[in-house]
Design a protein around this motif. Sequence first.
Motif, PDB file in Angstrom:
ATOM      1  N   ARG A  68       0.871  -1.185   0.000  1.00  0.00           N
ATOM      2  CA  ARG A  68       0.000   0.000   0.000  1.00  0.00           C
ATOM      3  C   ARG A  68       0.907   1.233   0.000  1.00  0.00           C
ATOM      4  O   ARG A  68       1.248   1.784   1.037  1.00  0.00           O
ATOM      5  N   SER A  69       1.302   1.628  -1.194  1.00  0.00           N
ATOM      6  CA  SER A  69       2.200   2.775  -1.316  1.00  0.00           C
ATOM      7  C   SER A  69       1.434   4.094  -1.419  1.00  0.00           C
ATOM      8  O   SER A  69       1.993   5.163  -1.153  1.00  0.00           O
ATOM      9  N   THR A  70       0.161   4.031  -1.808  1.00  0.00           N
ATOM     10  CA  THR A  70      -0.664   5.237  -1.888  1.00  0.00           C
ATOM     11  C   THR A  70      -1.992   4.974  -1.194  1.00  0.00           C
ATOM     12  O   THR A  70      -2.371   3.820  -0.958  1.00  0.00           O
ATOM     13  N   THR A  71      -2.729   6.032  -0.898  1.00  0.00           N
ATOM     14  CA  THR A  71      -4.064   5.866  -0.312  1.00  0.00           C
ATOM     15  C   THR A  71      -5.005   5.174  -1.277  1.00  0.00           C
ATOM     16  O   THR A  71      -5.859   4.389  -0.872  1.00  0.00           O
ATOM     17  N   GLU A  72      -4.837   5.434  -2.586  1.00  0.00           N
ATOM     18  CA  GLU A  72      -5.805   4.965  -3.580  1.00  0.00           C
ATOM     19  C   GLU A  72      -5.666   3.493  -3.945  1.00  0.00           C
ATOM     20  O   GLU A  72      -6.642   2.842  -4.282  1.00  0.00           O
ATOM     21  N   ASP A  73      -4.455   2.961  -3.938  1.00  0.00           N
ATOM     22  CA  ASP A  73      -4.207   1.648  -4.529  1.00  0.00           C
ATOM     23  C   ASP A  73      -3.824   0.599  -3.492  1.00  0.00           C
ATOM     24  O   ASP A  73      -3.037   0.863  -2.579  1.00  0.00           O
ATOM     25  N   PHE A  74      -4.338  -0.620  -3.720  1.00  0.00           N
ATOM     26  CA  PHE A  74      -4.048  -1.718  -2.789  1.00  0.00           C
ATOM     27  C   PHE A  74      -3.989  -3.007  -3.611  1.00  0.00           C
ATOM     28  O   PHE A  74      -4.929  -3.795  -3.619  1.00  0.00           O
ATOM     29  N   PRO A  75      -2.878  -3.253  -4.310  1.00  0.00           N
ATOM     30  CA  PRO A  75      -2.779  -4.448  -5.147  1.00  0.00           C
ATOM     31  C   PRO A  75      -2.539  -5.714  -4.331  1.00  0.00           C
ATOM     32  O   PRO A  75      -1.876  -5.685  -3.292  1.00  0.00           O
ATOM     33  N   LEU A  76      -3.076  -6.819  -4.831  1.00  0.00           N
ATOM     34  CA  LEU A  76      -2.912  -8.134  -4.214  1.00  0.00           C
ATOM     35  C   LEU A  76      -2.092  -9.006  -5.163  1.00  0.00           C
ATOM     36  O   LEU A  76      -2.461  -9.196  -6.308  1.00  0.00           O
ATOM     37  N   ARG A  77      -1.005  -9.543  -4.672  1.00  0.00           N
ATOM     38  CA  ARG A  77      -0.106 -10.353  -5.471  1.00  0.00           C
ATOM     39  C   ARG A  77      -0.269 -11.830  -5.127  1.00  0.00           C
ATOM     40  O   ARG A  77      -0.255 -12.203  -3.946  1.00  0.00           O
ATOM     41  N   LEU A  78      -0.464 -12.646  -6.178  1.00  0.00           N
ATOM     42  CA  LEU A  78      -0.486 -14.097  -6.020  1.00  0.00           C
ATOM     43  C   LEU A  78       0.812 -14.656  -6.587  1.00  0.00           C
ATOM     44  O   LEU A  78       1.137 -14.421  -7.751  1.00  0.00           O
ATOM     45  N   GLU A  79       1.562 -15.325  -5.777  1.00  0.00           N
ATOM     46  CA  GLU A  79       2.783 -15.979  -6.221  1.00  0.00           C
ATOM     47  C   GLU A  79       2.531 -17.484  -6.316  1.00  0.00           C
ATOM     48  O   GLU A  79       1.897 -18.054  -5.446  1.00  0.00           O
ATOM     49  N   LEU A  80       3.017 -18.111  -7.368  1.00  0.00           N
ATOM     50  CA  LEU A  80       2.917 -19.569  -7.508  1.00  0.00           C
ATOM     51  C   LEU A  80       1.471 -20.043  -7.326  1.00  0.00           C
ATOM     52  O   LEU A  80       1.134 -20.720  -6.355  1.00  0.00           O
ATOM     53  N   ALA A  81       0.608 -19.639  -8.249  1.00  0.00           N
ATOM     54  CA  ALA A  81      -0.824 -19.929  -8.139  1.00  0.00           C
ATOM     55  C   ALA A  81      -1.088 -21.426  -7.982  1.00  0.00           C
ATOM     56  O   ALA A  81      -0.438 -22.265  -8.629  1.00  0.00           O
ATOM     57  N   ALA A  82      -2.078 -21.739  -7.126  1.00  0.00           N
ATOM     58  CA  ALA A  82      -2.491 -23.116  -6.872  1.00  0.00           C
ATOM     59  C   ALA A  82      -3.995 -23.235  -7.097  1.00  0.00           C
ATOM     60  O   ALA A  82      -4.719 -22.233  -6.958  1.00  0.00           O
ATOM     61  N   PRO A  83      -4.491 -24.443  -7.429  1.00  0.00           N
ATOM     62  CA  PRO A  83      -5.945 -24.606  -7.631  1.00  0.00           C
ATOM     63  C   PRO A  83      -6.770 -24.136  -6.435  1.00  0.00           C
ATOM     64  O   PRO A  83      -7.906 -23.667  -6.617  1.00  0.00           O
ATOM     65  N   SER A  84      -6.228 -24.223  -5.225  1.00  0.00           N
ATOM     66  CA  SER A  84      -6.962 -23.783  -4.032  1.00  0.00           C
ATOM     67  C   SER A  84      -7.211 -22.272  -4.016  1.00  0.00           C
ATOM     68  O   SER A  84      -8.014 -21.784  -3.209  1.00  0.00           O
ATOM     69  N   GLN A  85      -6.535 -21.547  -4.898  1.00  0.00           N
ATOM     70  CA  GLN A  85      -6.742 -20.095  -4.981  1.00  0.00           C
ATOM     71  C   GLN A  85      -7.814 -19.719  -6.002  1.00  0.00           C
ATOM     72  O   GLN A  85      -8.077 -18.534  -6.213  1.00  0.00           O
ATOM     73  N   THR A  86      -8.431 -20.699  -6.597  1.00  0.00           N
ATOM     74  CA  THR A  86      -9.591 -20.440  -7.443  1.00  0.00           C
ATOM     75  C   THR A  86     -10.715 -19.882  -6.575  1.00  0.00           C
ATOM     76  O   THR A  86     -11.138 -20.534  -5.609  1.00  0.00           O
ATOM     77  N   SER A  87     -11.177 -18.684  -6.887  1.00  0.00           N
ATOM     78  CA  SER A  87     -12.140 -18.007  -6.035  1.00  0.00           C
ATOM     79  C   SER A  87     -12.561 -16.699  -6.698  1.00  0.00           C
ATOM     80  O   SER A  87     -12.055 -16.342  -7.777  1.00  0.00           O
ATOM     81  N   VAL A  88     -13.481 -16.006  -6.048  1.00  0.00           N
ATOM     82  CA  VAL A  88     -13.799 -14.636  -6.428  1.00  0.00           C
ATOM     83  C   VAL A  88     -13.162 -13.722  -5.391  1.00  0.00           C
ATOM     84  O   VAL A  88     -13.347 -13.924  -4.185  1.00  0.00           O
ATOM     85  N   TYR A  89     -12.423 -12.730  -5.872  1.00  0.00           N
ATOM     86  CA  TYR A  89     -11.699 -11.835  -4.987  1.00  0.00           C
ATOM     87  C   TYR A  89     -12.359 -10.458  -4.988  1.00  0.00           C
ATOM     88  O   TYR A  89     -12.598  -9.864  -6.038  1.00  0.00           O
ATOM     89  N   PHE A  90     -12.675  -9.979  -3.797  1.00  0.00           N
ATOM     90  CA  PHE A  90     -13.272  -8.653  -3.635  1.00  0.00           C
ATOM     91  C   PHE A  90     -12.332  -7.740  -2.877  1.00  0.00           C
ATOM     92  O   PHE A  90     -11.781  -8.119  -1.847  1.00  0.00           O
ATOM     93  N   CYS A  91     -12.203  -6.545  -3.382  1.00  0.00           N
ATOM     94  CA  CYS A  91     -11.509  -5.476  -2.682  1.00  0.00           C
ATOM     95  C   CYS A  91     -12.573  -4.566  -2.075  1.00  0.00           C
ATOM     96  O   CYS A  91     -13.654  -4.394  -2.656  1.00  0.00           O
ATOM     97  N   ALA A  92     -12.291  -3.997  -0.923  1.00  0.00           N
ATOM     98  CA  ALA A  92     -13.232  -3.082  -0.284  1.00  0.00           C
ATOM     99  C   ALA A  92     -12.458  -1.940   0.352  1.00  0.00           C
ATOM    100  O   ALA A  92     -11.252  -2.055   0.613  1.00  0.00           O
TER     101      ALA A  92
END
Lengths: 111, 112
Positions: A68-92
């Motif tokens: 979180r380098s700025t107030t506006e942005d909040f990126p989520l990084r996935l490293e080495l994706a796995a089938p268990s990370q299959t999902s719907v991702y919501f930011c709030a």
Amino acid sequence: NAGVTQTPKFRILKIGQSMTLQCTQDMNHNYMYWYRQDPGMGLKLIYYSVGAGITDKGEVPNGYNVSRSTTEDFPLRLELAAPSQTSVYFCASSPGPDTQYFGPGTRLTVL
Amino acid sequence: QKEVEQNSGPLSVPEGAIASLNCTYSDRGSQSFFWYRQYSGKSPELIMFIYSNGDKEDGRFTAQLNKASQYVSLLIRDSQPSDSATYLCAVRSGTSYGKLTFGQGTILTVHP
């Protein structure tokens, strides 16, 4: 105001690939959050931030990273994706500890 | 582990009836309670929040909180087919800096 925006809307990843889910809010909110929602389930908190430069783990942080380098942005990084990370991702985001406003979500499939 | 429990349903009510959605929570330190509505394929949207014991009304919606029983409910009066959605209960503890714990949601169907 666009509110909370997320990109991409959909993504298919292969096992072991990496990607960044983008989240931007234009409401000048201090608090931001990342959740995942599996089918038929509620939302589980991955990471959250109470301001620029401050992040902390939620309930299910393994396999993810945030910044979180700025107030506006909040990126989520996935490293080495796995089938268990299959999902719907919501930011709030929220102006304080309550009343969270959600983005439209990113539907991720890992094959 | 803090838990929030909801009956997953589906709950089916006729148009014009009162729909009653229930939620229990395990953390006695919980301070804030929220009801979100989520249409299929969409993101959650906040309907109501409640902090104090008793009832809080907003249009056709009434939230009820009983901290002694660790119970929060949502009543929807004059239910409409457009109310058909999943309703998520969420709870924030007093020390959680905005972290919400969500229940699994109750599917509500309002049939004409």
